[in-house]
Design an enzyme around this catalytic site. Structure first.
Site, PDB file in Angstrom:
ATOM      1  N   CYS A 173      -7.533  13.448 -19.178  1.00 47.16           N
ATOM      2  CA  CYS A 173      -6.801  13.258 -20.436  1.00 47.16           C
ATOM      3  C   CYS A 173      -5.912  12.011 -20.433  1.00 47.16           C
ATOM      4  O   CYS A 173      -5.324  11.664 -21.453  1.00 47.16           O
ATOM      5  CB  CYS A 173      -5.946  14.485 -20.746  1.00 47.16           C
ATOM      6  SG  CYS A 173      -4.504  14.685 -19.660  1.00 47.16           S
ATOM      7  N   GLN A 229       0.839  -1.197   0.000  1.00 51.00           N
ATOM      8  CA  GLN A 229       0.000   0.000   0.000  1.00 51.00           C
ATOM      9  C   GLN A 229       0.877   1.251   0.000  1.00 51.00           C
ATOM     10  O   GLN A 229       0.367   2.362  -0.094  1.00 51.00           O
ATOM     11  CB  GLN A 229      -0.908   0.014   1.228  1.00 51.00           C
ATOM     12  CG  GLN A 229      -1.938  -1.092   1.218  1.00 51.00           C
ATOM     13  CD  GLN A 229      -2.908  -0.961   2.371  1.00 51.00           C
ATOM     14  OE1 GLN A 229      -3.562   0.062   2.524  1.00 51.00           O
ATOM     15  NE2 GLN A 229      -3.001  -1.993   3.172  1.00 51.00           N
ATOM     16  N   CYS A 235      -3.804  11.708 -15.023  1.00 47.35           N
ATOM     17  CA  CYS A 235      -4.951  12.608 -15.103  1.00 47.35           C
ATOM     18  C   CYS A 235      -6.186  11.794 -15.480  1.00 47.35           C
ATOM     19  O   CYS A 235      -6.173  11.045 -16.472  1.00 47.35           O
ATOM     20  CB  CYS A 235      -4.692  13.693 -16.145  1.00 47.35           C
ATOM     21  SG  CYS A 235      -6.135  14.763 -16.423  1.00 47.35           S
ATOM     22  N   ILE A 269       3.271   4.179  -1.266  1.00 46.99           N
ATOM     23  CA  ILE A 269       3.265   4.928  -2.520  1.00 46.99           C
ATOM     24  C   ILE A 269       4.578   5.659  -2.761  1.00 46.99           C
ATOM     25  O   ILE A 269       4.685   6.445  -3.687  1.00 46.99           O
ATOM     26  CB  ILE A 269       2.096   5.938  -2.543  1.00 46.99           C
ATOM     27  CG1 ILE A 269       2.215   6.935  -1.403  1.00 46.99           C
ATOM     28  CG2 ILE A 269       0.752   5.209  -2.512  1.00 46.99           C
ATOM     29  CD1 ILE A 269       1.233   8.086  -1.471  1.00 46.99           C
ATOM     30  N   HIS A 318      -2.257   1.227  -4.187  1.00 47.51           N
ATOM     31  CA  HIS A 318      -2.745   2.605  -4.265  1.00 47.51           C
ATOM     32  C   HIS A 318      -1.942   3.442  -5.252  1.00 47.51           C
ATOM     33  O   HIS A 318      -2.002   4.662  -5.225  1.00 47.51           O
ATOM     34  CB  HIS A 318      -2.721   3.257  -2.887  1.00 47.51           C
ATOM     35  CG  HIS A 318      -3.568   2.549  -1.890  1.00 47.51           C
ATOM     36  ND1 HIS A 318      -4.935   2.437  -2.017  1.00 47.51           N
ATOM     37  CD2 HIS A 318      -3.249   1.874  -0.763  1.00 47.51           C
ATOM     38  CE1 HIS A 318      -5.414   1.738  -1.000  1.00 47.51           C
ATOM     39  NE2 HIS A 318      -4.423   1.375  -0.229  1.00 47.51           N
TER      40      HIS A 318
END
Length: 88
Positions: free
Chosen positions: A59, A30, A56, A32, A48
């Site tokens: 886009c 988990q 994004c 990051i 995660h």
């Protein structure tokens, strides 16, 4: 939360050694922070995601952590300038 001062520790390095000698197949995490990659681990599932790649939703472009931090600083500076103008 972004903790830019996160550092590798002995656990990261020990897990990387286990992977090299074939005793560890994968890491499911988990976290990051990208420290497992920095330690040299190859097979990692990040539940995660990671702060180093920011996708994004609109886009689908991938933005680096450095880019995101630059945008945050620019926005904060704009807010500070706007707050100063409101004081005048």
């Amino acid at each position: 939360m972004i903790y830019l001062n996160a550092k590798l520790n002995e656990a990261h390095q020990a897990l990387a050694k286990l992977e090299v000698i074939g005793k560890l197949k994968t890491i499911i995490t988990q976290n990051i922070d990208g420290l497992y990659q920095q330690a040299g681990l190859k097979t990692i599932y990040e539940l995660h995601g990671t702060i180093h790649h920011n996708l994004c939703n609109k886009c689908h472009k991938d933005f680096s952590l450095e880019y995101i931090l630059k945008i945050i600083r620019l926005y904060q500076n704009m807010m500070n300038a706007e707050q100063l103008l409101n004081l005048i």
